[in-house]
Design an enzyme around this catalytic site. Structure first.
Site, short mmCIF file in Angstrom:
data_model
loop_
_atom_site.label_atom_id
_atom_site.label_comp_id
_atom_site.label_asym_id
_atom_site.label_seq_id
_atom_site.Cartn_x
_atom_site.Cartn_y
_atom_site.Cartn_z
N ASP A 3 32.32 89.03 60.72
CA ASP A 3 33.64 88.32 60.84
C ASP A 3 34.28 87.94 62.08
OD1 ASP A 3 34.53 87.74 58.20
OD2 ASP A 3 35.19 89.79 57.63
N LYS A 32 30.68 84.83 48.17
CA LYS A 32 30.02 84.89 49.27
C LYS A 32 28.56 85.53 49.06
CE LYS A 32 33.99 86.15 52.14
NZ LYS A 32 34.91 87.23 52.55
N GLN A 57 35.57 93.52 53.15
CA GLN A 57 36.68 92.62 52.48
C GLN A 57 38.03 92.89 52.58
OE1 GLN A 57 35.79 89.54 51.29
NE2 GLN A 57 37.89 89.14 51.12
#
Ligand code: NAD
Length: 288
Positions: free
Chosen positions: A120, A53, A97
């Site tokens: 997200d 990422k 994460q």
């Protein structure tokens, strides 16, 4: 022969659009879109995802800052970090994460991220916006990637029969909501669904996110269907070599109209959609 719809090809185009968008923000005197990635512990797969990422963000001109916490970090320490990032005007997107260590509640942590920085799309406010179709929210990256792929091959979704296999909060449910928003008739299925092959066979659009290698056989797929394979399953080939395969037995699906490959299908789209959400969050922060 099914058309193979590659996500990696599409991401190149979308990443070019993002670079142009970031340049436009800069030309208007705006800031560099900035993503804060929080990694707790030392799960090797999480480290690989975070590195990927970070590289992808840099490649389009997004500033990506990594915050690492020990595997033993307390929930309070993580929540305090999120508070700081929420309050920092130079940070536009925050990604924690997953998975988190057992002493930390994922729900509490994801709920603590400011909704407008929740790139997200997992915060209940963003989930609510997606459910009500009110718009303006940040949408989870993998299902957003599935929709962008589908838009490449479907001009009008109205009335199409869509079947989603898998009902997770990160893929199945939001994918179903996005398809519903486009006026598809949607059936969501899961491990306890009865008669799944027959239901799958009724689909014009089949989105498979079960995490079960080659669950969907050729005779589950209607001729002419568009099949999006979200599954990422690590397998060992008979010769001992390791590989990745999807949830769809692609070699049995020549009669589908379109099929996304694994790898190279939805996977790369997920990262591009994370970058897209970060740029959207930065643009929204600039808006008067
Ligand atoms: P999950 O385990 O949270 O959910 C799986 C869902 O599939 C559940 O609802 C379960 O009921 C259903 N399911 C499992 N086995 C089934 C079966 N035999 N028949 C019918 N339904 C079944 O998984 P997830 O997080 O939604 O991920 C699903 C898959 O997608 C995994 O392979 C994951 O690695 C992959 N994934 C890929 C990306 C990407 O970027 N391409 C992103 C997220 C997840």
């Amino acid at each position: 022969m099914a058309r193979i719809l590659r996500g990696d090809a599409l991401t190149r185009r979308l990443d070019d659009d993002l670079r142009a968008h970031i340049a436009a923000i800069a030309a208007a005197g705006g800031p560099t879109p900035t993503l804060a990635v929080v990694l707790v512990g030392d799960d090797p797969a999480s480290h690989i995802y975070v590195r990927r990422k970070h590289k992808a963000a840099q490649a389009v001109g997004i500033r990506s800052i990594e915050h690492r916490l020990e595997a033993s970090a307390s929930e309070e320490v993580l929540l305090a970090l999120i508070d700081r990032l929420n309050a920092d005007p130079a940070v536009h997107g925050i990604l924690v994460q997953l998975p988190l260590p057992p002493q930390i509640s994922g729900d509490r942590v994801l709920g603590a991220i400011a909704p407008h920085k929740d790139v997200d799309g997992f915060h209940p406010v963003n989930v609510g916006r997606l459910s009500t179709g009110s718009g303006g929210g940040l949408v989870p990256c993998t299902p957003l990637g599935c929709m962008l792929l589908l838009e490449e091959v479907i001009a009008d979704f109205t009335g199409l029969k869509a079947v989603v296999i898998g009902k997770s909060n990160i893929v199945g449910k939001p994918a179903a909501l996005l398809l519903l928003e486009r006026e598809c008739t949607v059936t969501v299925t899961h491990i306890h669904t009865r008669g799944l092959p027959e239901i799958a066979r009724s689909a014009d659009i089949l989105v498979v996110a079960a995490g079960s290698p080659h669950l969907v056989r050729g005779d589950w797929v209607k001729p002419g269907a568009v099949v999006v394979d979200v599954g990422i399953n690590r397998i060992v080939h008979p010769d001992g070599s390791k590989g990745i395969t999807g949830d769809v037995a692609a070699h049995e699906c020549d009669h589908a109209a379109v099929l996304t490959p694994v790898p190279g299908g939805v996977g790369p789209m997920t990262i591009t959609c994370l970058l897209r959400n970060t740029v959207a969050a930065a643009s929204a922060a600039q808006a008067p």
